[in-house]
Motif scaffolding. Structure first.
Motif, PDB file in Angstrom:
ATOM      1  N   ASN A  39       0.800  -1.228   0.000  1.00 15.14           N
ATOM      2  CA  ASN A  39       0.000   0.000   0.000  1.00 15.14           C
ATOM      3  C   ASN A  39       0.832   1.277   0.000  1.00 15.14           C
ATOM      4  O   ASN A  39       0.476   2.248  -0.642  1.00 15.14           O
ATOM      5  N   VAL A  40       1.898   1.227   0.747  1.00 13.99           N
ATOM      6  CA  VAL A  40       2.661   2.464   0.893  1.00 13.99           C
ATOM      7  C   VAL A  40       4.162   2.186   0.791  1.00 13.99           C
ATOM      8  O   VAL A  40       4.636   1.166   1.281  1.00 13.99           O
ATOM      9  N   ASP A  59       1.841   6.609  -1.992  1.00 15.34           N
ATOM     10  CA  ASP A  59       0.674   5.726  -1.980  1.00 15.34           C
ATOM     11  C   ASP A  59       0.778   4.845  -3.233  1.00 15.34           C
ATOM     12  O   ASP A  59       0.562   5.314  -4.350  1.00 15.34           O
TER      13      ASP A  59
END
Ligand code: ATP
Ligand code: MN
Length: 468
Positions: A39-40, A59
């Motif tokens: 996700n990150v 992101d």
């Protein structure tokens, strides 16, 4: 346009308020690490303006998969995003990426700096990439700051920067073996009838070499401008493979009319203290890094130098100390012999525990131009000896009396024809004067706490090594 918009990471980290927290900023640099999950991504980015990295938070969903894969250690990117206060403890601010542009990839399989913790020896073999390490970033920034501080010190004190030649026609400078400069075809140089090489046909019509010192020309400047200094490259073709010698190094050589030996010592001490204070005030982050990584006493040592009076004594007194020391040395230390690094370091590190200025050396171990004392045995030479380094400065009051200089030159078998211009300064308006040479890399060794001189110059030149 983008070019003007780039923010330096140093400015963002040191002064985020003025950049505007919450505003859009663009940074460009080389990726030090990337970590995170699907996700990150957290990218540590460095642009060389400061030792610290800025954290880029991306992101992952917002960016192309291929782009994210290609952002690896060593790759170069441009990031536009919002500067925000960082919730993490490591840094004040971070950037939330909106646009990432990839300038250059760095294949993880082959990029030599993929992993941390390389030895300094290995890094010397990749001198083309080592500026990207924290260590060399720190060293190179400090080196820059010291070069600037040197010019500042002299400018503020009324000295003029004199550019002395790098190619010299005199081989009588006496400071060491020289590199020949020639345009001859080495397989087939023009010969004289007796078979020797005919240098009258060489580029300058005579043999020329790379300079070992700008001093003699510096003296010519001082005899007109009073206070001058040189700061340039010097070359010594000695096969000395030590951690303190380079074949190409930079030297700072102030030369001062109307200065006697005591004034010379005062200047050398004040100058060195100024430079070290300048480093402490302006390079603290880099010094702190080097202190923690390599030399736990670095900061303390630098601070102590600034607040200590250097010990001043004569060569004869130093020999006396060595003889009474009871220490076992590899080399002899009788009156008349040159002091070796081991002797210098004993006097500085064990005996006085602070910088030492030695003066009044036996004339036979010093250059022809040093001012002769009345005792007929010693000359007004001066060496500044530092802990860990040994000789950092070598200098003297110069012989300004024509007859004395001339007879010394003859005694030492130097050809006066090579130095007629130097001798003339003693014929026309001679004056007492003094000067010294500070080895720039020896200074940087001391200030950075590094232990090998090959690690304080971007591209070291040493015997059998001129790769980069
Ligand atoms: P050393 O005895 O340490 O070899 P030197 O007496 O030959 O030095 P000088 O001719 O007095 O050196 O040069 C002035 C200064 O230049 C020295 O005090 C030192 O700081 C620096 N220096 C001399 N030789 C080198 C070298 N090969 N590499 C780097 N710095 C040097
Ligand atoms: Mn010397």
């Amino acid at each position: 346009m983008d070019y003007f918009l780039r923010k330096k990471i140093k400015d963002l980290l040191k002064n985020p308020e003025s950049a505007g927290i919450g505003s859009d900023v663009t940074v460009k640099g080389w990726v030090r690490t990337k970590r995170g999950n699907k996700n990150v991504a957290f990218i540590a980015l460095n642009d060389g303006s400061i030792i610290h990295n800025i954290q880029i938070v991306a992101d992952v969903q917002k960016f192309d998969d291929e782009l994210m894969r290609q952002i690896t250690t060593g790759s170069c990117i441009s990031v536009k995003g919002k500067l925000i206060e960082s919730p993490g403890s490591g840094q004040k601010v971070e950037i939330h990426a909106e646009i990432i542009e990839l300038y250059g990839t760095a294949d993880a399989e082959t990029y030599p700096l993929q992993k941390k913790g390389h030895t300094l020896e290995f890094l010397r073999e990749i001198a083309h990439l080592r500026p990207r390490t924290n260590t060399f970033g720190a060293v190179l920034r400090i080196r820059h700051a010291m070069a600037y501080a040197i010019h500042k010190y002299f400018n503020d004190n009324g000295f003029y920067y004199l550019h002395t030649p790098i190619i010299t026609g005199s081989d009588a400078e006496g400071a060491g073996a020289m590199f020949r400069v020639t345009t001859f075809d080495l397989d087939n140089p023009p010969k004289k009838e007796d078979g020797s090489i005919d240098f009258t046909q060489d580029f300058f019509g005579k043999p020329t070499n790379l300079t070992v010192s700008g001093q003699l020309e510096g003296e010519l400047g001082a005899m007109a401008l009073s206070l001058v200094y040189t700061f340039g490259p010097t070359f010594r073709a000695e096969n000395s493979n030590t951690p303190r010698h380079l074949a190409e190094f930079w030297m700072i050589e102030p030369e001062m009319a109307f200065y006697e030996i005591k004034d010379n010592m005062d200047l050398a001490e004040d100058f060195l203290k100024f430079l070290i204070s300048y480093a402490l005030e302006n390079c603290f982050d880099d010094l702190e890094f080097l202190n923690n990584m390599y030399d736990k006493e670095l900061l303390e040592r630098l601070r102590s130098i600034v607040n200590t009076d250097f010990e001043r004594l004569t060569y004869t007194e130093a020999i006396d100390i060595l003889q009474k020391s009871g220490e076992k040395f590899e080399f002899p230390h009788n009156w008349g012999s040159d002091l070796q690094a081991e002797h210098e370091r004993y006097i500085v590190e064990k005996h006085f525990k602070k910088p030492v200025i030695l003066t009044d050396y036996p004339k036979d171990i010093k250059a022809f131009y040093m001012k002769q004392n009345d005792d007929g045995k010693t000359v007004r030479g001066m060496d500044v000896l530092f802990p860990r380094i040994g000789e950092i400065i070598g200098g003297s009051q110069r012989e300004e009396v024509y007859e004395k200089l001339y007879s010394r030159l003859k005694e030492m078998g130097i050809n006066e024809k090579d130095l007629w211009w130097y001798l003339e300064t003693r014929k026309f308006g001679t004056a007492p004067h003094s000067g010294f040479g500070l080895g720039f890399e020896r200074l940087i060794l001391f200030v950075t706490g590094m232990s090998n001189i090959r690690d304080v110059i971007p591209f070291p030149r040493t015997p059998m090594n001129a790769e980069f």
